[in-house]
Design a protein around this motif. Structure first.
Motif, mmCIF file in Angstrom:
data_model
loop_
_atom_site.group_PDB
_atom_site.id
_atom_site.type_symbol
_atom_site.label_atom_id
_atom_site.label_comp_id
_atom_site.label_asym_id
_atom_site.label_seq_id
_atom_site.Cartn_x
_atom_site.Cartn_y
_atom_site.Cartn_z
ATOM 1 N N ARG A 1 -1.515 -11.104 -7.941
ATOM 2 C CA ARG A 1 -2.890 -11.594 -7.980
ATOM 3 C C ARG A 1 -3.896 -10.465 -8.255
ATOM 4 N NH1 ARG A 1 -5.307 -15.502 -3.344
ATOM 5 N NH2 ARG A 1 -4.925 -13.733 -1.974
ATOM 6 N N GLN A 2 -3.621 -9.309 -7.682
ATOM 7 C CA GLN A 2 -4.493 -8.162 -7.886
ATOM 8 C C GLN A 2 -3.605 -6.930 -8.008
ATOM 9 O OE1 GLN A 2 -8.393 -7.595 -5.801
ATOM 10 N NE2 GLN A 2 -7.532 -9.046 -4.359
ATOM 11 N N TYR B 1 0.841 -1.179 0.000
ATOM 12 C CA TYR B 1 0.000 0.000 0.000
ATOM 13 C C TYR B 1 0.885 1.240 0.000
ATOM 14 C CZ TYR B 1 -3.943 -2.986 1.307
ATOM 15 O OH TYR B 1 -4.919 -3.960 1.325
ATOM 16 N N GLU C 1 -6.516 -12.304 8.917
ATOM 17 C CA GLU C 1 -6.597 -11.051 8.181
ATOM 18 C C GLU C 1 -5.237 -10.381 8.088
ATOM 19 O OE1 GLU C 1 -7.781 -11.571 11.226
ATOM 20 O OE2 GLU C 1 -6.730 -10.088 12.432
ATOM 21 N N ALA C 2 -5.199 -9.240 7.422
ATOM 22 C CA ALA C 2 -3.948 -8.553 7.135
ATOM 23 C C ALA C 2 -3.310 -7.968 8.389
ATOM 24 C CB ALA C 2 -4.192 -7.439 6.115
ATOM 25 N N GLN D 1 -0.956 -7.115 -4.917
ATOM 26 C CA GLN D 1 -0.886 -8.227 -3.992
ATOM 27 C C GLN D 1 -0.213 -9.415 -4.666
ATOM 28 O OE1 GLN D 1 -4.428 -10.899 -2.849
ATOM 29 N NE2 GLN D 1 -4.239 -9.504 -1.101
ATOM 30 N N PHE E 1 -4.136 0.749 -2.180
ATOM 31 C CA PHE E 1 -3.655 -0.569 -2.588
ATOM 32 C C PHE E 1 -2.855 -0.477 -3.874
ATOM 33 C CE2 PHE E 1 -3.806 -5.105 -2.880
ATOM 34 C CZ PHE E 1 -4.030 -5.430 -4.217
#
Lengths: 110, 111
Positions: B55-56, B35, B99-100, B48, B45
């Motif tokens: 991926r994204q 980020y 989670e992150a 990823q 963002f």
């Protein structure tokens, strides 16, 4: 698309008073919501999260948030703040990819 | 567990130069996200990585690229630096179970 609006850029409050930091979201998919805190010159620390289930979520440091689907809100609350709560707070929506709001600076005064 | 570690903590570069930032994920995490947090703004963002593949990707130009290694650590590369690239760069690691978690960030200043 997902988006987050934090309605207050700064919130001043006296020590031991209650506080609410407001967050509205927009999402066309399943909603996962988060609140993070950032102290100066540091990274983000997770305060709490809503993934499913009870709409009232309790987190660390006495914070809690309520998921309101009809109002698309996820406001953060604390009944009594301390000087040490002074920081910037970010609301975020998403799963693998997080979309953050612009942040709310909480200033706790003695 | 050291959590997510990023290096360096601070960096000063000149316009036009290239920079590489590094991230080691939390133990047990296999996914790394990057980020960019400009001053006074929320994190945005960048991209990823999972299984060594991007991926994204967010809305960032091709000057921003990355890599993930077999040990799940990751690098963020930025070419042809602009003044507007000055920001705090945050790495977050996650897994399907958790989670992150964010690192402390790398403060990049472009002069």
């Amino acid at each position: 698309a997902q988006s987050v609006t934090q309605l207050d850029s700064q919130v001043p409050v006296f020590e031991e008073a209650p506080v609410e930091l407001r967050c509205n979201y927009s999402s066309s998919v399943s909603v996962y919501l988060f609140w993070y805190v950032q102290y100066p010159n540091q990274g983000l620390q997770l305060l709490l999260k809503y993934l499913s289930g009870s709409t009232l979520v309790k987190g660390i440091n006495g914070f809690e948030a309520e998921f309101n689907k009809s109002q698309t809100s996820f406001h953060l609350r604390k009944p009594s703040v301390h000087i040490s709560d002074t920081a910037e707070y970010f609301c975020a929506v998403g799963g693998n990819k997080l979309v953050f709001g612009a942040g709310t600076i909480l200033r706790v005064k003695s | 567990d050291a959590g997510v570690t990023q290096s360096p903590t601070h960096l000063i570069k000149t316009r036009g130069q290239q920079v590489t930032l590094r991230c080691s994920p939390k133990s047990g995490h296999d996914t790394v996200s990057w980020y960019q947090q400009a001053l006074g703004q929320g994190p945005q963002f960048i991209f990823q990585y999972y299984e060594e593949e991007e991926r994204q990707r967010g809305n960032f130009p091709d000057r921003f690229s990355g890599h993930q290694f077999p040990n799940y650590s990751s690098e963020l590369n930025v070419n042809a630096l602009l003044l507007g690239d000055s920001a705090l760069y945050l790495c977050a690691s996650s897994s399907h179970r958790e989670e992150a978690f964010f690192g402390q960030g790398t403060r990049l200043t472009v002069v």
